[in-house]
Design a protein around this motif. Structure first.
Motif, PDB file in Angstrom:
ATOM      1  N   THR A 105       0.849  -1.184   0.000  1.00 36.45           N
ATOM      2  CA  THR A 105       0.000   0.000   0.000  1.00 36.45           C
ATOM      3  C   THR A 105       0.891   1.243   0.000  1.00 36.45           C
ATOM      4  OG1 THR A 105      -0.062   0.184   2.407  1.00 36.45           O
ATOM      5  CG2 THR A 105      -1.681  -1.291   1.366  1.00 36.45           C
ATOM      6  N   THR A 106       0.255   2.400  -0.009  1.00 32.49           N
ATOM      7  CA  THR A 106       1.023   3.648   0.025  1.00 32.49           C
ATOM      8  C   THR A 106       1.790   3.787   1.344  1.00 32.49           C
ATOM      9  OG1 THR A 106      -0.962   4.819   0.797  1.00 32.49           O
ATOM     10  CG2 THR A 106      -0.500   4.861  -1.572  1.00 32.49           C
ATOM     11  N   GLU A 107       1.367   3.068   2.382  1.00 28.19           N
ATOM     12  CA  GLU A 107       2.102   3.129   3.649  1.00 28.19           C
ATOM     13  C   GLU A 107       3.498   2.544   3.489  1.00 28.19           C
ATOM     14  OE1 GLU A 107       1.777   1.550   8.283  1.00 28.19           O
ATOM     15  OE2 GLU A 107       0.107   1.261   6.897  1.00 28.19           O
ATOM     16  N   THR A 155      -3.867 -21.741  -9.101  1.00 33.62           N
ATOM     17  CA  THR A 155      -3.548 -20.435  -8.521  1.00 33.62           C
ATOM     18  C   THR A 155      -4.789 -19.562  -8.474  1.00 33.62           C
ATOM     19  OG1 THR A 155      -1.238 -20.474  -9.225  1.00 33.62           O
ATOM     20  CG2 THR A 155      -2.210 -18.316  -8.828  1.00 33.62           C
ATOM     21  N   ALA A 156      -5.551 -19.555  -9.554  1.00 32.89           N
ATOM     22  CA  ALA A 156      -6.784 -18.767  -9.589  1.00 32.89           C
ATOM     23  C   ALA A 156      -7.765 -19.250  -8.511  1.00 32.89           C
ATOM     24  CB  ALA A 156      -7.429 -18.867 -10.971  1.00 32.89           C
ATOM     25  N   GLN A 157      -7.896 -20.560  -8.368  1.00 33.57           N
ATOM     26  CA  GLN A 157      -8.788 -21.113  -7.344  1.00 33.57           C
ATOM     27  C   GLN A 157      -8.305 -20.725  -5.949  1.00 33.57           C
ATOM     28  OE1 GLN A 157      -9.492 -25.320  -7.726  1.00 33.57           O
ATOM     29  NE2 GLN A 157     -10.611 -25.474  -5.800  1.00 33.57           N
ATOM     30  N   TRP A 158      -7.011 -20.849  -5.706  1.00 38.06           N
ATOM     31  CA  TRP A 158      -6.416 -20.479  -4.409  1.00 38.06           C
ATOM     32  C   TRP A 158      -6.688 -19.010  -4.095  1.00 38.06           C
ATOM     33  CZ3 TRP A 158      -2.636 -23.593  -1.548  1.00 38.06           C
ATOM     34  CH2 TRP A 158      -2.067 -22.919  -0.479  1.00 38.06           C
ATOM     35  N   GLU A 159      -6.449 -18.139  -5.060  1.00 34.52           N
ATOM     36  CA  GLU A 159      -6.602 -16.704  -4.815  1.00 34.52           C
ATOM     37  C   GLU A 159      -8.060 -16.292  -4.683  1.00 34.52           C
ATOM     38  OE1 GLU A 159      -4.305 -14.758  -7.832  1.00 34.52           O
ATOM     39  OE2 GLU A 159      -2.403 -15.430  -6.958  1.00 34.52           O
ATOM     40  N   ASP A 160      -8.954 -17.001  -5.354  1.00 32.50           N
ATOM     41  CA  ASP A 160     -10.381 -16.741  -5.156  1.00 32.50           C
ATOM     42  C   ASP A 160     -10.777 -17.052  -3.715  1.00 32.50           C
ATOM     43  OD1 ASP A 160     -10.737 -15.916  -7.748  1.00 32.50           O
ATOM     44  OD2 ASP A 160     -11.524 -17.840  -8.473  1.00 32.50           O
ATOM     45  N   ILE A 161     -10.252 -18.138  -3.177  1.00 26.52           N
ATOM     46  CA  ILE A 161     -10.534 -18.503  -1.782  1.00 26.52           C
ATOM     47  C   ILE A 161      -9.969 -17.445  -0.841  1.00 26.52           C
ATOM     48  CG2 ILE A 161     -10.059 -20.187   0.033  1.00 26.52           C
ATOM     49  CD1 ILE A 161      -9.953 -22.335  -2.211  1.00 26.52           C
ATOM     50  N   GLU A 162      -8.732 -17.013  -1.106  1.00 21.88           N
ATOM     51  CA  GLU A 162      -8.096 -16.004  -0.250  1.00 21.88           C
ATOM     52  C   GLU A 162      -8.859 -14.686  -0.301  1.00 21.88           C
ATOM     53  OE1 GLU A 162      -3.676 -14.132   0.708  1.00 21.88           O
ATOM     54  OE2 GLU A 162      -3.985 -15.321  -1.110  1.00 21.88           O
ATOM     55  N   ARG A 219      -9.297  -3.090  -8.444  1.00 18.43           N
ATOM     56  CA  ARG A 219      -9.209  -3.664  -7.106  1.00 18.43           C
ATOM     57  C   ARG A 219      -7.924  -4.468  -6.993  1.00 18.43           C
ATOM     58  NH1 ARG A 219     -13.449  -8.510  -6.380  1.00 18.43           N
ATOM     59  NH2 ARG A 219     -12.014  -8.840  -4.649  1.00 18.43           N
ATOM     60  N   ASP A 220      -7.598  -4.819  -5.766  1.00 18.34           N
ATOM     61  CA  ASP A 220      -6.466  -5.690  -5.466  1.00 18.34           C
ATOM     62  C   ASP A 220      -5.164  -5.168  -6.075  1.00 18.34           C
ATOM     63  OD1 ASP A 220      -8.224  -7.310  -4.058  1.00 18.34           O
ATOM     64  OD2 ASP A 220      -8.717  -8.493  -5.819  1.00 18.34           O
ATOM     65  N   ALA A 221      -4.422  -6.024  -6.807  1.00 23.64           N
ATOM     66  CA  ALA A 221      -3.083  -5.678  -7.272  1.00 23.64           C
ATOM     67  C   ALA A 221      -3.089  -4.454  -8.167  1.00 23.64           C
ATOM     68  CB  ALA A 221      -2.469  -6.874  -8.010  1.00 23.64           C
ATOM     69  N   ARG A 222      -4.038  -4.383  -9.089  1.00 23.91           N
ATOM     70  CA  ARG A 222      -4.046  -3.244 -10.017  1.00 23.91           C
ATOM     71  C   ARG A 222      -4.330  -1.936  -9.281  1.00 23.91           C
ATOM     72  NH1 ARG A 222      -6.701  -5.605 -15.660  1.00 23.91           N
ATOM     73  NH2 ARG A 222      -5.434  -7.498 -15.702  1.00 23.91           N
ATOM     74  N   ALA A 223      -5.216  -1.991  -8.319  1.00 23.65           N
ATOM     75  CA  ALA A 223      -5.482  -0.783  -7.532  1.00 23.65           C
ATOM     76  C   ALA A 223      -4.232  -0.342  -6.778  1.00 23.65           C
ATOM     77  CB  ALA A 223      -6.631  -1.033  -6.564  1.00 23.65           C
TER      78      ALA A 223
END
Length: 559
Positions: free
Chosen positions: A35-37, A245-252, A159-163
């Motif tokens: 984040t910006t922090e 990976t997509a399934q894992w990240e959807d769960i996260e 959202r997420d990484a792109r944001a």
């Protein structure tokens, strides 16, 4: 036989963002998350270390941390196992410096971002850092491409990484846009020449993951889930890694980073059934079978356990039958200040989802056990051992509702719980409010709804009645007051902060000025029953104590 190598060396940025390295973020890595922090801290540290004058070559060096790579020593391609947050943020910073600088300086900076093709060497233009596939093109267009940061899109679209990428680029532009050309040039020189990273490059995946798991990195802390993700996804065939990976990240994403990390501790307990002796990662590796069939682990354990854990923590179980009752039981359990009961609940809900009758009966008995262990003052080790035995019974299919089951209280335990209920409940600070709320809901017939952010447990007979008060007439001896003041019968729940002055009022004044709401009715059944009393004496407390304990004994089958 392939010779595996591990190399470690400290290098300045100009020797890292160069033709010797083409960094790739594997798809199994977690999303870019700084984040910006963290970005602000990095920029402030670099600017402070750089100073305002003097020869950059003689300025104090600044250590940025370490990165771990899977890399053939003879090739530039390098998979980033640890360090994507720093490498990505440094790329964003260099891109912003490039776009804010004069054209000649900007062109020089761009060489650190993009390798220029050389027809003699047979190379083409290629960016030195490639994020995960799902974000790579976005990052190229909006950050890495020349002038990319000059017209950044509205972050609210993403959202997420792109944001995070757009937020950090916008933040860095805001911090640096008013800097002079000389200041920008000097800062860039300092980053390239005097900022260092330790590069740890392993030629094989297993060695890189082992290094990754023991190194502490600057910046956003790595959770055990991040390390286990790298190992589990990395153990899959390359052709399957993107899908899992997509399934894992959807769960996260669904659980959120904090709950997702907690889930791995619960999965360890489901398999280990004992208190953790070492680190979560070490025990997970030893007792949770993931490496032989990582796809099976993700599909048959991670996914259903995550669904169950989300329903437990959100109290949002869905079923054709008993859903409301099950969620009420989860609410009762959630009020306790430990989560040791959650692994058995996760196991049952995940594996017996199609049998809501069983789930409701199990959670009702689990509530009795969890509250009972607390009232008996069981220490955490005893509690975990008990839940470990319970997990064993669940997994072997033994009868959980038989007298011998670890889910049930034996006669000695029932007696100990009754004794505790008849003791000074107010002094057991961690159980008194959950217990009173459970009793209050029982007395209300299950219709009570608790939405107030403030709920306190208060005495009817005060702890220190004033001299001359009516309390000293109804409770003339100190021993009488000491006997009853902290008992269950003398306690009520209020939706206001404690007022010591009001708490010492005589009974009639206390009812009208302290316990009653504006309309004369309390939010709580327990408190309403106090308002119905015309006096508050030892006889009143004896009767009330018998009624309350009797209600709990019937609910928890303690007789």
């Amino acid at each position: 036989m392939t010779r595996h190598t591990i190399e470690a060396s400290e290098k300045p940025i100009l020797d890292i963002f160069c033709d010797k390295y083409l960094f790739r973020i594997p798809s199994y890595q977690r999303p870019y998350a700084w984040t910006t922090e963290q970005t602000s801290e990095l920029l402030d540290d670099i600017i402070t270390a750089c100073g305002e004058g003097g020869d950059v070559a003689n300025a104090s060096p600044y250590f940025l941390g370490s990165i771990v790579l899977i890399k053939d020593p003879q090739k530039p391609e390098a998979d980033v196992v640890d360090g994507q947050q720093r490498l990505t943020t440094l790329t964003i910073l260099l891109s912003v410096l490039r776009d804010l600088s004069a054209p000649k300086i900007g062109a020089a900076i761009h060489n650190y971002i993009c390798q220029t093709g050389d027809p003699i060497k047979g190379t083409c233009d290629v960016f030195r850092l490639t994020p995960r596939d799902r974000d790579a093109e976005f990052f190229r267009a909006n950050i890495q491409a020349e002038a990319g940061t000059n017209a950044l899109p509205d972050v609210r679209q993403f959202r997420d990484a792109r944001a995070r990428m757009i937020e950090n680029a916008t933040f860095l532009r805001g911090r640096l846009k008013d800097s002079s050309e000389e200041s920008l040039r000097r800062l860039t020189m300092y980053i390239a020449q005097r900022c260092y990273l330790v590069i740890v490059a392993a030629s094989d995946q297993e060695s890189a993951f082992r290094i990754f798991s023991v190194l502490n990195s600057r910046g956003l802390d790595l959770s055990p889930a991040d390390i286990l993700k790298a190992e589990i996804i990395g153990a899959l065939p390359v052709g399957k890694q993107d899908a899992y990976t997509a399934q894992w990240e959807d769960i996260e994403d669904e659980l959120g980073r904090s709950r997702f990390a907690e889930l791995f501790g619960h999965i360890r307990m489901i398999h280990r059934k004992q208190k953790m002796q070492g680190t979560l990662i070490a025990e997970f590796r030893e007792f949770v079978p993931t490496r032989k069939d990582p796809a099976k682990f993700i599909e048959n354990e991670l996914s259903p356990y995550a669904d169950a854990y989300e329903e437990i923590t959100d109290r949002a179980f869905e079923s054709y039958k008993h859903a409301d009752e099950i969620n009420r039981q989860l609410t009762h359990l959630s009020r306790l200040d430990n989560f040791d009961w959650q692994p058995p609940a996760i196991e049952v809900i995940a594996k017996r989802r199609s049998d809501p009758d069983f789930i409701l009966r199990f959670l009702s008995d689990l509530e009795r056990l969890a509250y009972g262990l607390f009232l008996m003052r069981s220490d955490p080790s005893d509690r975990i051992r008990r839940y470990g035995r319970l997990l064993g019974w669940i997994q072997t299919g033994d009868d959980l509702f038989s007298d011998a089951s670890p889910l049930q209280l034996d006669d000695a335990e029932k007696k100990a719980v009754r004794r505790s209920l008849d003791g000074d409940i107010y002094t057991v600070t961690r159980i008194r409010l959950p217990l009173l709320l459970r009793l209050d809901e029982l007395l209300s017939g299950g219709s009570a709804v608790y939405s107030s952010p403030i709920m306190t447990v208060e005495h009817v007979l005060p702890q220190n009645p004033k001299a001359g008060s009516h309390w000293l007439t109804d409770f003339p001896t100190e021993s009488d007051r000491d006997l009853w003041v902290h008992k269950l019968a003398n306690l009520v729940i209020l939706t206001r902060r404690k007022n010591s002055q009001a708490g010492n009022l005589d009974f009639q004044d206390k009812k009208s000025k302290y316990f009653s709401m504006k309309n004369g009715v309390s939010n709580f059944a327990l408190t309403s029953k106090v308002l119905a009393e015309s006096e508050w004496t030892i006889d009143t407390l004896k009767r009330r104590q018998n009624e309350l304990i009797g209600a709990i004994e019937k609910l928890w089958r303690l007789a």
